[in-house]
Design a protein around this motif. Structure first.
Motif, short mmCIF file in Angstrom:
data_model
loop_
_atom_site.label_atom_id
_atom_site.label_comp_id
_atom_site.label_asym_id
_atom_site.label_seq_id
_atom_site.Cartn_x
_atom_site.Cartn_y
_atom_site.Cartn_z
N ARG A 29 96.24 51.52 54.73
CA ARG A 29 95.39 52.98 54.52
C ARG A 29 93.96 52.65 54.88
O ARG A 29 93.50 52.80 55.89
N ALA A 30 93.40 50.81 54.25
CA ALA A 30 92.31 50.90 54.49
C ALA A 30 92.54 50.58 55.86
O ALA A 30 91.12 50.69 56.58
N ILE A 31 93.32 49.87 56.27
CA ILE A 31 92.75 48.86 58.09
C ILE A 31 93.12 51.09 58.76
O ILE A 31 92.23 50.98 59.44
N SER A 32 94.20 51.51 58.65
CA SER A 32 93.77 53.35 59.57
C SER A 32 92.44 53.40 59.01
O SER A 32 92.44 54.24 59.96
N LYS A 33 92.40 54.21 57.69
CA LYS A 33 91.42 54.84 57.85
C LYS A 33 89.57 54.64 57.71
O LYS A 33 89.09 55.31 58.06
N LEU A 34 89.93 53.62 56.76
CA LEU A 34 88.32 53.16 57.03
C LEU A 34 87.89 51.80 57.97
O LEU A 34 87.13 51.62 58.69
N SER A 35 88.87 51.75 59.11
CA SER A 35 89.10 51.08 60.03
C SER A 35 88.12 49.37 59.91
O SER A 35 87.45 48.75 60.12
N TRP A 36 88.90 48.97 58.43
CA TRP A 36 89.01 47.53 57.61
C TRP A 36 90.19 46.78 57.39
O TRP A 36 91.09 47.33 57.73
N ARG A 37 89.52 45.46 58.02
CA ARG A 37 90.75 44.47 57.75
C ARG A 37 90.46 43.16 57.69
O ARG A 37 88.34 43.36 58.04
N PRO A 38 90.64 42.42 56.22
CA PRO A 38 89.66 40.82 56.13
C PRO A 38 89.52 40.19 57.18
O PRO A 38 90.77 40.43 57.59
N ASP A 39 88.41 39.34 56.89
CA ASP A 39 88.47 38.29 58.20
C ASP A 39 88.92 37.35 57.45
O ASP A 39 89.02 36.26 58.77
N VAL A 40 88.65 37.51 56.53
CA VAL A 40 88.86 35.21 56.38
C VAL A 40 89.97 35.10 55.05
O VAL A 40 90.58 35.34 54.29
N LEU A 41 90.38 34.07 55.85
CA LEU A 41 91.43 33.66 55.31
C LEU A 41 91.73 33.10 54.27
O LEU A 41 90.30 32.19 54.49
N ILE A 42 92.68 32.52 53.47
CA ILE A 42 92.57 31.75 52.44
C ILE A 42 92.11 30.14 52.09
O ILE A 42 90.84 29.82 51.60
N ASP A 43 92.61 29.89 53.60
CA ASP A 43 92.16 28.49 53.31
C ASP A 43 90.75 28.04 53.81
O ASP A 43 89.88 27.14 53.30
N ASP A 44 90.35 28.94 54.98
CA ASP A 44 88.69 28.68 55.33
C ASP A 44 87.49 29.81 53.84
O ASP A 44 86.84 29.33 53.73
N GLY A 45 88.40 29.91 53.09
CA GLY A 45 87.84 30.91 52.34
C GLY A 45 87.36 29.85 50.90
O GLY A 45 86.66 29.71 50.48
N LEU A 46 88.38 29.75 50.87
CA LEU A 46 88.35 28.02 49.47
C LEU A 46 86.89 27.31 49.53
O LEU A 46 86.48 26.63 49.28
N LYS A 47 87.21 26.82 51.21
CA LYS A 47 86.63 25.73 51.89
C LYS A 47 84.52 26.63 52.09
O LYS A 47 83.16 26.14 51.90
N LEU A 48 84.54 27.65 52.64
CA LEU A 48 83.21 28.21 52.66
C LEU A 48 83.10 28.45 51.00
O LEU A 48 81.97 28.01 50.62
N PHE A 49 83.60 28.33 50.18
CA PHE A 49 83.16 28.58 48.70
C PHE A 49 82.74 27.60 47.95
O PHE A 49 81.90 27.34 47.67
N TYR A 50 83.95 26.47 48.34
CA TYR A 50 83.55 24.96 47.83
C TYR A 50 81.97 24.43 48.49
O TYR A 50 81.37 24.07 47.80
N GLN A 51 82.03 24.69 50.15
CA GLN A 51 80.92 23.74 50.64
C GLN A 51 79.20 25.27 49.74
O GLN A 51 78.47 24.10 49.80
N SER A 52 79.33 25.67 49.49
CA SER A 52 78.69 26.65 48.82
C SER A 52 78.12 26.34 47.69
O SER A 52 76.44 25.65 47.39
N LEU A 53 78.76 25.76 46.69
CA LEU A 53 78.52 24.79 45.67
C LEU A 53 78.55 23.55 45.67
O LEU A 53 77.50 22.97 45.33
N ILE A 54 78.42 22.95 47.20
CA ILE A 54 78.29 21.53 47.00
C ILE A 54 76.59 21.90 47.83
O ILE A 54 75.25 21.22 46.98
N ASN A 55 76.48 23.82 48.82
CA ASN A 55 75.10 23.20 48.69
C ASN A 55 74.36 23.46 47.51
O ASN A 55 72.63 23.35 47.82
N SER A 56 74.12 24.00 46.56
CA SER A 56 73.38 24.31 45.65
C SER A 56 73.17 23.20 44.20
O SER A 56 72.10 24.05 43.54
#
Length: 308
Positions: free
Chosen positions: A281-308
Motif C-alpha cells: 500500500r505504501a509503495i502504491s499510494k505513497l510512492s515510497w519504497r525502502p532503499d537501504v538493504l539490511i547489509d548496507d544499513g548495518l555497515k552504515l550504522f556501524y560506520q557512524s558509531l566508529i566516526n562518532s
C-alpha cells in the motif's frame, strides 16, 4: 508550513526534524527534555523552535500547536516490556497524552495529524505473511494494545470532528543516533554488546523473525505522509523482508569478521514468532519504497558509531 513534532529529541524525531527543515518546513520541536539528539545543524536553523513541555499538559500543548497546520506525533513513554510491567503508566502517558494532543489539534484547527504506531505489536500473532493493513489486530502486550487504542482515537476524531489523522504502523527502525545501552531495538543492543566484547543475549532459540527498516527509509516515509493527499489513512512502513535473529548474528559476524558469543535465555510471552509487514500500500499510494538493504544499513550504522 508550520509543523509540530512531538518526541523531537529522540532517535526518530531528531532525524525527522532534519528532514522537515531540509524540505522547507518551519518546525516546532516538542519534548520533555531538549535538545536531546537534535542535530547541531538543526539547532542553528532559524526555522526551528524548541518547546520543552509534557504532552500530558493539554494547555501547554494547545499553546504550542496554535497556528500550526501539521502535527507529527512520535512521543512515547514506554516499551513493550516495560508496558507489561506497568500498563497503567503506559495508558496514562501514551494514550492520555495522545488524546490531549488530538484535543489540542482540533481546537487549534490543525489540518493533519500523522501518528507513528507499531507495526511490530498491534497485529499480534500473524495469521498470514506478509502482514497487510487489514490483518486482524490482537496485540499480546500492553504496548500494542495502547498503540491500537491510539489508532482508534485517531479514527474517532476524524469521524467526529473531521481531523485528518494518518497512521503509520512502523516496523523495527535502526540507525545512527540510536542508543546502544538501551533495551529498545535488537540491532543497536547487539551492536553495542559486540563492540564492548560482551556476550549477546537472545530470548528464545533465535528463530524469531523481524522486519528491520533503516532510519533514512523511515524518515522518507513519514515526510511523504505529511504531504500525502490521497484517501488512505493507514500504512505499514517496513522493509517488507524478514530476518531471523540468528541470521542477524551471522551478518554481524561477517561485519566484525569474528565469532560472537551468544547466551540463549527462555523466550518471552509477548514476543511474536514472526513479524514481516506488507508494504504494497505504501509503495502504491505513497510512492515510497525502502532503499537501504539490511547489509548496507548495518555497515552504515556501524560506520557512524566508529566516526562518532
Amino acid at each position: 508550513m508550520q509543523v509540530v513534532v512531538t518526541g523531537a529529541s529522540g532517535f526518530i524525531g531528531s532525524h525527522l526534524v532534519d528532514s522537515l527543515l531540509d524540505a522547507g518546513y518551519n518546525v516546532r520541536a516538542v519534548a520533555r527534555r531538549l535538545p536531546g539528539l537534535i542535530s547541531t545543524s538543526a539547532l542553528s536553523n532559524p526555522r526551528l523552535s524548541l518547546c520543552s513541555i509534557d504532552i500530558k499538559n493539554r494547555l501547554d500543548l494547545e499553546s504550542v500547536i496554535s497556528g500550526c497546520e501539521l502535527v507529527v506525533h512520535l512521543a512515547s513513554g514506554s516499551l513493550p516490556l516495560s508496558s507489561n510491567h506497568n500498563p497503567s503508566d503506559d495508558i496514562a502517558v501514551n494514550l492520555l497524552g495522545t488524546i490531549n494532543l488530538l484535543e489540542a489539534s482540533r481546537f487549534s484547527n490543525v489540518k493533519r495529524v500523522v501518528v507513528v504506531s507499531s507495526g511490530g505489536t498491534v497485529y499480534g500473532l500473524p495469521k498470514s505473511l506478509p502482514i497487510k493493513e487489514d490483518h486482524p489486530t490482537d496485540p499480546i502486550c500492553s504496548y500494542g494494545i495502547t498503540k491500537l487504542a491510539i489508532e482508534k482515537y485517531v479514527y474517532l476524531y476524524r469521524a467526529l470532528y473531521g481531523l485528518d489523522g494518518l497512521v503509520l504502523r512502523v516496523a523495527n527502525p535502526y540507525g545512527p543516533r540510536q542508543r546502544l545501552d538501551s533495551s529498545q531495538g535488537v540491532i543497536p543492543v547487539f551492536l553495542g554488546r559486540v563492540m564492548r566484547n560482551e556476550n549477546v543475549e537472545i530470548w528464545g532459540s533465535g528463530e524469531v523473525v523481524r522486519d528491520f527498516i533503516y532510519i533514512s527509509d523511515l524518515i522518507s516515509a513519514i515526510t511523504l505522509a505529511c504531504s500525502y493527499t490521497g484517501s488512505e489513512h493507514l500504512f505499514n512502513i517496513g522493509s517488507g523482508q524478514g530476518l531471523s535473529l540468528q541470521d542477524l548474528l551471522h551478518k554481524l559476524e561477517l561485519l566484525f569478521n569474528r565469532p560472537i558469543n551468544v547466551i540463549y535465555k527462555a523466550g518471552r510471552g509477548f514476543d511474536v514468532p514472526v513479524n514481516v509487514l506488507s508494504i504494497d500500500r505504501a509503495i502504491s499510494k505513497l510512492s515510497w519504497r525502502p532503499d537501504v538493504l539490511i547489509d548496507d544499513g548495518l555497515k552504515l550504522f556501524y560506520q557512524s558509531l566508529i566516526n562518532s
